[in-house]
Design a protein around this motif. Structure first.
Motif, PDB file in Angstrom:
ATOM      1  N   TYR A   1       0.857  -1.226  -0.073  1.00 50.30           N
ATOM      2  CA  TYR A   1       0.037  -0.004  -0.037  1.00 50.30           C
ATOM      3  C   TYR A   1       1.055   1.167  -0.186  1.00 50.30           C
ATOM      4  O   TYR A   1       0.557   2.240  -0.767  1.00 50.30           O
ATOM      5  N   ARG A   2       1.845   1.141   0.726  1.00 50.69           N
ATOM      6  CA  ARG A   2       2.604   2.378   0.896  1.00 50.69           C
ATOM      7  C   ARG A   2       3.711   2.882  -0.149  1.00 50.69           C
ATOM      8  O   ARG A   2       4.011   4.013  -0.510  1.00 50.69           O
ATOM      9  N   THR A   3       4.015   1.751  -0.847  1.00 48.10           N
ATOM     10  CA  THR A   3       5.119   1.702  -1.777  1.00 48.10           C
ATOM     11  C   THR A   3       5.030   1.317  -3.110  1.00 48.10           C
ATOM     12  O   THR A   3       5.758   1.537  -3.993  1.00 48.10           O
ATOM     13  N   GLY A   4       3.804   0.408  -3.240  1.00 49.30           N
ATOM     14  CA  GLY A   4       3.442  -0.345  -4.537  1.00 49.30           C
ATOM     15  C   GLY A   4       2.341   0.193  -5.133  1.00 49.30           C
ATOM     16  O   GLY A   4       1.858   1.478  -4.952  1.00 49.30           O
ATOM     17  N   SER A   5       1.993  -0.459  -5.968  1.00 49.93           N
ATOM     18  CA  SER A   5       0.884  -0.159  -6.944  1.00 49.93           C
ATOM     19  C   SER A   5      -0.478  -0.900  -6.437  1.00 49.93           C
ATOM     20  O   SER A   5      -0.334  -1.655  -5.615  1.00 49.93           O
TER      21      SER A   5
ATOM     22  N   LEU B   1      -7.830  -1.643   4.608  1.00 46.18           N
ATOM     23  CA  LEU B   1      -7.259  -0.804   3.430  1.00 46.18           C
ATOM     24  C   LEU B   1      -8.075   0.212   3.035  1.00 46.18           C
ATOM     25  O   LEU B   1      -7.796   1.266   2.557  1.00 46.18           O
ATOM     26  N   ALA B   2      -9.490  -0.097   3.079  1.00 41.44           N
ATOM     27  CA  ALA B   2     -10.740   1.090   2.775  1.00 41.44           C
ATOM     28  C   ALA B   2     -10.442   2.153   3.766  1.00 41.44           C
ATOM     29  O   ALA B   2     -10.425   3.249   3.228  1.00 41.44           O
ATOM     30  N   MET B   3     -10.162   2.165   4.960  1.00 42.62           N
ATOM     31  CA  MET B   3     -10.253   3.031   5.962  1.00 42.62           C
ATOM     32  C   MET B   3      -8.912   3.920   5.662  1.00 42.62           C
ATOM     33  O   MET B   3      -8.801   5.123   5.420  1.00 42.62           O
TER      34      MET B   3
ATOM     35  N   ARG C   1      -7.106   9.340   0.809  1.00 46.08           N
ATOM     36  CA  ARG C   1      -7.549   9.737  -0.606  1.00 46.08           C
ATOM     37  C   ARG C   1      -7.003   9.107  -1.658  1.00 46.08           C
ATOM     38  O   ARG C   1      -6.753   9.741  -2.962  1.00 46.08           O
ATOM     39  N   ARG C   2      -6.836   7.768  -1.456  1.00 42.97           N
ATOM     40  CA  ARG C   2      -6.174   6.785  -2.777  1.00 42.97           C
ATOM     41  C   ARG C   2      -7.550   6.030  -3.219  1.00 42.97           C
ATOM     42  O   ARG C   2      -7.885   5.198  -2.731  1.00 42.97           O
ATOM     43  N   ALA C   3      -8.278   6.803  -4.279  1.00 42.90           N
ATOM     44  CA  ALA C   3      -9.189   6.289  -4.876  1.00 42.90           C
ATOM     45  C   ALA C   3      -9.149   4.871  -5.540  1.00 42.90           C
ATOM     46  O   ALA C   3     -10.114   4.181  -5.559  1.00 42.90           O
ATOM     47  N   ASP C   4      -8.054   4.598  -5.777  1.00 40.78           N
ATOM     48  CA  ASP C   4      -7.764   3.173  -6.823  1.00 40.78           C
ATOM     49  C   ASP C   4      -8.041   2.137  -5.728  1.00 40.78           C
ATOM     50  O   ASP C   4      -8.825   1.378  -6.009  1.00 40.78           O
ATOM     51  N   ILE C   5      -7.313   2.392  -4.396  1.00 40.65           N
ATOM     52  CA  ILE C   5      -7.397   1.070  -3.477  1.00 40.65           C
ATOM     53  C   ILE C   5      -8.932   1.162  -2.742  1.00 40.65           C
ATOM     54  O   ILE C   5      -9.357   0.200  -2.803  1.00 40.65           O
ATOM     55  N   LEU C   6      -9.303   2.439  -2.668  1.00 38.21           N
ATOM     56  CA  LEU C   6     -10.645   2.428  -2.090  1.00 38.21           C
ATOM     57  C   LEU C   6     -11.705   2.047  -2.972  1.00 38.21           C
ATOM     58  O   LEU C   6     -12.637   1.069  -2.517  1.00 38.21           O
ATOM     59  N   ARG C   7     -11.885   2.221  -4.182  1.00 39.08           N
ATOM     60  CA  ARG C   7     -12.705   1.523  -5.167  1.00 39.08           C
ATOM     61  C   ARG C   7     -12.350   0.021  -5.182  1.00 39.08           C
ATOM     62  O   ARG C   7     -13.438  -0.813  -5.354  1.00 39.08           O
ATOM     63  N   PHE C   8     -11.223  -0.371  -5.182  1.00 40.82           N
ATOM     64  CA  PHE C   8     -11.148  -1.983  -5.255  1.00 40.82           C
ATOM     65  C   PHE C   8     -11.807  -2.491  -3.988  1.00 40.82           C
ATOM     66  O   PHE C   8     -12.633  -3.546  -3.883  1.00 40.82           O
ATOM     67  N   CYS C   9     -11.439  -2.076  -2.829  1.00 38.62           N
ATOM     68  CA  CYS C   9     -12.116  -2.429  -1.505  1.00 38.62           C
ATOM     69  C   CYS C   9     -13.453  -2.244  -1.477  1.00 38.62           C
ATOM     70  O   CYS C   9     -14.199  -3.262  -1.135  1.00 38.62           O
ATOM     71  N   LEU C  10     -14.310  -1.192  -1.974  1.00 35.16           N
ATOM     72  CA  LEU C  10     -15.599  -1.007  -1.743  1.00 35.16           C
ATOM     73  C   LEU C  10     -16.204  -1.883  -2.939  1.00 35.16           C
ATOM     74  O   LEU C  10     -17.499  -2.539  -2.600  1.00 35.16           O
ATOM     75  N   LYS C  11     -15.646  -2.265  -3.991  1.00 34.38           N
ATOM     76  CA  LYS C  11     -16.226  -3.139  -4.935  1.00 34.38           C
ATOM     77  C   LYS C  11     -16.408  -4.567  -4.457  1.00 34.38           C
ATOM     78  O   LYS C  11     -17.424  -4.978  -4.599  1.00 34.38           O
ATOM     79  N   LEU C  12     -15.184  -4.877  -3.915  1.00 34.25           N
ATOM     80  CA  LEU C  12     -15.302  -6.512  -3.083  1.00 34.25           C
ATOM     81  C   LEU C  12     -16.194  -6.308  -2.155  1.00 34.25           C
ATOM     82  O   LEU C  12     -16.996  -7.560  -1.629  1.00 34.25           O
TER      83      LEU C  12
ATOM     84  N   ALA D   1     -15.120   7.561  -6.421  1.00 30.23           N
ATOM     85  CA  ALA D   1     -15.144   5.961  -6.072  1.00 30.23           C
ATOM     86  C   ALA D   1     -16.381   5.900  -4.890  1.00 30.23           C
ATOM     87  O   ALA D   1     -16.891   4.733  -4.969  1.00 30.23           O
ATOM     88  N   LEU D   2     -16.298   6.754  -4.018  1.00 31.94           N
ATOM     89  CA  LEU D   2     -17.380   6.406  -3.087  1.00 31.94           C
ATOM     90  C   LEU D   2     -18.892   6.689  -3.607  1.00 31.94           C
ATOM     91  O   LEU D   2     -19.749   5.646  -3.458  1.00 31.94           O
ATOM     92  N   GLU D   3     -19.121   7.753  -4.391  1.00 27.25           N
ATOM     93  CA  GLU D   3     -20.526   7.927  -4.880  1.00 27.25           C
ATOM     94  C   GLU D   3     -21.070   6.732  -5.918  1.00 27.25           C
ATOM     95  O   GLU D   3     -21.967   6.375  -6.091  1.00 27.25           O
ATOM     96  N   GLU D   4     -20.052   6.169  -6.692  1.00 22.59           N
ATOM     97  CA  GLU D   4     -20.159   4.922  -7.591  1.00 22.59           C
ATOM     98  C   GLU D   4     -20.164   3.427  -6.885  1.00 22.59           C
ATOM     99  O   GLU D   4     -20.833   2.409  -7.467  1.00 22.59           O
ATOM    100  N   SER D   5     -19.834   3.427  -5.495  1.00 22.82           N
ATOM    101  CA  SER D   5     -19.930   2.342  -4.818  1.00 22.82           C
ATOM    102  C   SER D   5     -21.315   1.871  -4.244  1.00 22.82           C
ATOM    103  O   SER D   5     -22.081   2.493  -3.766  1.00 22.82           O
TER     104      SER D   5
END
Length: 190
Positions: free
Chosen positions: A87-91, A114-116, A122-133, A160-164
């Motif tokens: 999370y800190r250093t990768g993609s 990870l979601a919190m 404000r890392r939308a990509d990871i948040l979107r991944f967590c909220l999707k699953l 990411a939040l609004e579409e979840s």
């Protein structure tokens, strides 16, 4: 559960304070918090109780505290640390690979953490991944933080939040200062 001295590792509030004072790194902060997921605790009232005050000062620490009481404890601290190192250093792909390496009984807990973390950062990509699953609890701390995200300040995280699925179950509510402000639904003529 075992108890250890705080001189060996820090509890939630202490880890937050030391990080805030820049006396420990992000990596050390994660180490101290995630160690609780192995079932080890400190001999203080803030370690095992539902410390709602922690939710105000360190919402991520609060989530770790809550998860540490719910998770089947694992002695493999390194596994938890690897996902947050990614999370800190990768993609996003690195985070997903670490997430997918967990036993299924842990994945919802890891997504919750990870979601919190991604919501706070404000890392939308990871948040979107967590909220999707999804598959994890959205507690008051998560909902509060989600309602602080604005379209103007953080458009990708807002989107990411609004579409979840989260937002369909928990519609955005305005914070009190917007509810009663000029133009809010309960505007007060100050």
């Amino acid at each position: 559960m075992s108890s250890v001295s705080c001189t060996n590792w820090l509890c939630f509030r202490d880890a937050h304070w030391e990080k805030k004072m820049q006396r420990i790194s992000d990596e050390e902060y994660y180490h101290h918090l995630l160690k609780h997921l192995t079932g080890e605790t400190h001999e203080n009232e803030h370690c095992t109780a539902d410390d709602r005050g922690l939710a105000n000062t360190d919402p991520f620490g609060y989530e770790v505290q809550r998860v540490s009481r719910e998770i089947d404890h694992s002695q493999d601290l390194a596994t938890f640390e690897r996902v947050f190192e990614a999370y800190r250093t990768g993609s996003l792909e690195d985070v997903i690979a670490e997430h997918d390496s967990f036993d299924e009984k842990y994945t919802k807990h890891i997504r919750r953490l990870l979601a919190m973390r991604s919501l706070r950062d404000r890392r939308a990509d990871i948040l979107r991944f967590c909220l999707k699953l999804a598959g994890f609890e959205y507690d008051f701390a998560f909902k509060w933080e989600a309602n602080l995200v604005t379209k103007d300040d953080h458009p990708k995280t807002f989107e990411a939040l609004e579409e979840s699925p989260f937002r369909k179950v928990h519609p955005r509510s305005l914070p009190p200062w917007e509810m009663f402000d000029n133009g809010g639904p309960f505007a007060v003529d100050w």
